[in-house]
Design an enzyme around this catalytic site. Sequence first.
Site: not given
Length: 349
Positions: A11, A195, A252
């Site tokens: 699939r 969390c 950076c």
Amino acid sequence: MVTSDLARYQRQIIFTGLGEAGQRRLLAASVVIVGCGAIGSVLANHLARAGVGRLRVVDRDYVELNNLHRQMLFDEDDLAARLPKAIAAERHLRKFNSEIAVEGVVADFNPGNALELLQGADLVLDGTDNFEARYLLNDACLKLGLPWVYTGVVASYGMTATLIPAKAAARVGRTPTGCLQCLLGPDPPTGGPTCDTVGVLGPVVATLASISAAEAIKILTGSGELNPGLLHVDLWYNSFEIFTWAGPQPDCPACGRGEFRFLNAEVGSRGVVLCGRNAVQVSAAHARLHLATVAERLAALGRVRQNPYLVMAEIDGYEFTVFADGRAIIKGTEDPELARSLYARYIGV
């Protein structure tokens, strides 16, 4: 027609964006997932079922009851056995797909082992739960020239970004992006929700991690359009936003100047507060523990349980989970100094 050796993936193969050639690239690929909690378990599940040929899952923790609402690789049997997440993940992934190679590594991802753990990978996926680990991951992937996908979730929202270092761009046929420091700044963000303070919904974990898994499949097969920036999704308010960026920034510190501050940090005895756990992980540099000896010593002080991967002990109101690599998760405090003191008193390394 799909050949018999690929019938499992039929699939997937008939999807025109992938095809048989793409499936064979997946089967030849090697991916490291750093962290196998909520995000990492979804990533590992998708990639194992998709047929990524070699998966290494690195995690420092063990299965707890409050993991089960969102960490889809684990079940109540893993909880009862007090299995490390990396070991439980390896067992379940092999049941999903016995035709791929899966390696669960019980380890804390740190500057002393980061490069070794990522060696041999074609791609790295972020399943960590803190920005210090992600900045280390950013340094290691820049140094090794590995593409990686950042994913973070809290409450009902999350973010993902696909990062292609200049050293990896030609190999994967993609344009270089900026790195995590280009995106978020030179130092890990602090002071935001966690969390522990705002919780997390299971569906947003699955959504963001699924997007990141699709990015991984696109990189490994060299097809499809990658996320062009930082994707922010909030399922509670049904908002989907992409914040684009200008690419690598010359000034950076990491990808511009090659200053790998997080990778080059000294590794010593240290304590890290674990999100939402009332616990601190203490690591001792270069320590290896004989778990049977630890269990015997601690049994004289309190209740002890053990399996081949860890020793758990309840002493003086604290719960110690001790691993062979010298780490201990000490539950009952969020004070790193106290945790290190308890470690020195009872583990003695």
